[in-house]
Design an enzyme around this catalytic site. Structure first.
Site: not given
Ligand code: SF4
Length: 516
Positions: A134, A275, A281, A322, A384-385, A421, A482, A485
């Site tokens: 993953n 993440c 989500y 969602s 919504d998310d 991402c 992280c 995005c």
């Molecule tokens: Fe998660 Fe966004 Fe970072 Fe990708 S960029 S790992 S979706 S927080």
């Protein structure tokens, strides 16, 4: 690298009946178990069933008797479509790993389904390995080049096979030694479950971008003692009656085998970067991550969203499913009634049947049907998310207006998504993102709603807690997560030059992949 639109269609992907939502696509789910005396493939099947939300394009299980050969069954489709009772009987053994996939690197061909299986070497030094991944490597092309130059051939275009090949062909006698050498050379996001003929191995990238949890099986069903399993999310442990023990630490390698659970910290001291979108989500609301049940965290996001952007309204509705948890939290904080504004057809997923021109005009109605009796004349807060391209949200706003809504106020429990991402989530290109180079007011005008507010990034971190109740090392908000995005701040150097989803395919003249 550019993403080739429609590439998956060319390679035999199952087309969508209707674009159900244009949100980010989940990545993959992994599972592994070492449990002599248990039906390991059946347990894997149900664990994958619980992880189905993380990937709906293919599913696979690999199993082995201690010392026997590894047998793998993988196919395009949902878990319930891929495996028969007979398959599970054939996949008998004492250890197994499993995978559900949404294509993040390499398109959705059968060759890219997982677990991938590699056998390298001869005679006594032969290493047989199955691996489920993953995440997404950002140095996949570089590693592929290196291996190809040394004569390694591949049967797929996924970065997961590159990792499997590196481990399977490694000269170290112990597979743990091989992984300890390979892990620091991998850059990007990876939560991996692998198996040899006698043990299951689980390891995570040093930033801990994607989740991976350890569970222990109830020992009462077996006379062979305590057995462990690993899964992307704790909801997969719940479904098979396993108890959550802890997460695999970033940079840690865990072995499940005859000696029980053994751990080795391969990389230490790296900046953590879990993440943040998993909380918002991706993960199932009943999963626990870093000490938090996501349903509760998402409801808290709704509460904070209301605090940040209240509005005069009559009713709160969610975009199902969602927006459900955040809508509940928002309605509670607002003291407003909440109702179902839509009925969702939960069986619209992937199908080979295309809607055709006539039905296509009805678009989203295939999935969401509004309830005029609930909506008409009301000033609505619609929760919504996330919004990526905005196509779904635009249609939802129009459907609500057609059903007689007096006002439509969109509230989104995530900040605007403005950056792609590179760590395993498919969010389309920056140019396709509706919030790219647009103000919130401009996005609201594009969507046709009366008002729009996104939860602030600070609000997200407030909702997921300050780490006081979390596992070691996850405190500190942005310092240990992280959020690239939203913020554009990528936790790994060199991410900007990362390879796109179809990097290994687009580069085919330079990267002559051998297809099995
Ligand atoms: Fe998660 Fe966004 Fe970072 Fe990708 S960029 S790992 S979706 S927080």
């Amino acid at each position: 690298m550019p993403v080739r639109p429609g590439a998956n269609r060319e390679l035999g992907a199952k087309p969508d009946l209707a674009p159900p939502r244009d949100g980010p696509r989940d990545e993959c789910g992994v599972f592994g178990i070492y449990a002599p005396g248990h039906e390991v493939s059946r347990l894997s099947y149900f664990a994958l069933y619980a992880l189905q939300h993380r990937g709906q394009e293919s599913a696979g299980i690999a199993a082995a008797d201690r010392g026997g050969h590894i047998i793998t069954r993988r196919e395009l489709g949902l878990v319930s479509q891929v495996f028969t009772e007979n398959d599970l009987r054939t996949l008998a053994g004492e250890l197994a790993i499993g995978h559900v996939r949404y294509s993040t690197t390499g398109s959705n061909a059968w060759e890219n389904s997982q677990p991938v299986q590699r056998s390298e070497g001869m005679g006594g030094t032969r290493r047989e390995l199955a691996l489920a991944h993953n995440g997404n490597l950002i140095n996949a092309v570089e590693l592929h080049d290196e291996l190809a130059a040394s004569g390694v051939t591949f049967s797929s275009t996924s970065d997961s096979e590159i990792i499997a090949a590196m481990i399977a062909s490694h000269p170290a006698v112990d597979v743990e030694e091989a992984i300890a050498d390979v892990l620091p050379r991998l850059r990007g996001a990876f939560s991996i479950v692998a198996m040899t003929r006698d043990r299951v191995l689980a390891f995570r990238d040093p930033q801990g971008l994607r989740p991976l949890s350890i569970g222990v099986l109830d020992a009462s069903g077996s006379d062979e003692g305590v057995h462990y399993c690993v899964a992307s999310e704790s909801c997969a442990l719940d479904i098979i009656g396993a108890r959550y023990v802890r997460d695999v630490e970033p940079g840690e390698l865990v072995t499940l085998g005859p000696e029980g659970l053994q751990s080795r910290q391969v990389v230490t001291g790296a900046r953590r970067a879990f993440c943040v979108f998993e909380y918002i989500y991706f993960a199932r609301p009943d999963s626990r991550m870093n000490g938090r049940v996501l349903q509760v965290a998402r409801a808290r996001m709704g509460e904070i969203l209301w605090r940040e952007a209240p509005v005069n309204a009559d009713l709160v509705i969610a975009v199902p499913d969602s927006g459900n948890a955040a809508a509940r939290g928002l309605a509670r904080a607002a003291g407003l009634p909440q109702d179902d504004g839509f009925v969702k057809n939960r069986y619209v997923a992937r199908t080979f049947i295309q809607p055709g021109q006539e039905l296509r005009r009805h678009g989203l109605r295939l999935k969401f049907n509004p309830l005029p009796e609930v909506i008409a004349g009301k000033r609505l807060v619609v929760v919504d998310d996330s919004i990526v391209r905005g196509n779904t949200t635009r249609q939802i706003v129009q459907m609500l207006r057609d059903a007689g809504a007096a006002e439509v106020h969109m509230r989104i429990s995530a900040p605007p998504i403005k950056h792609p991402c590179h760590y395993g989530i498919d969010m389309s290109t920056r140019e396709e993102m509706i919030a790219h180079e647009r103000s919130v007011a401009e996005v609201a005008a594009e969507l046709g709603c009366d008002s729009l507010h996104y939860l602030s990034l600070q609000g997200v971190y407030e909702a997921i807690g300050d780490g006081a109740d979390a596992g070691a090392g996850v405190a500190g908000g942005p310092q240990s997560h992280c959020d690239a995005c939203f913020s554009g701040s990528y936790p790994l150097d060199g991410t900007g030059e990362a390879n796109g989803k179809y990097a290994l395919e687009d580069g085919s003249p330079e990267l002559p992949l051998v297809r099995a």
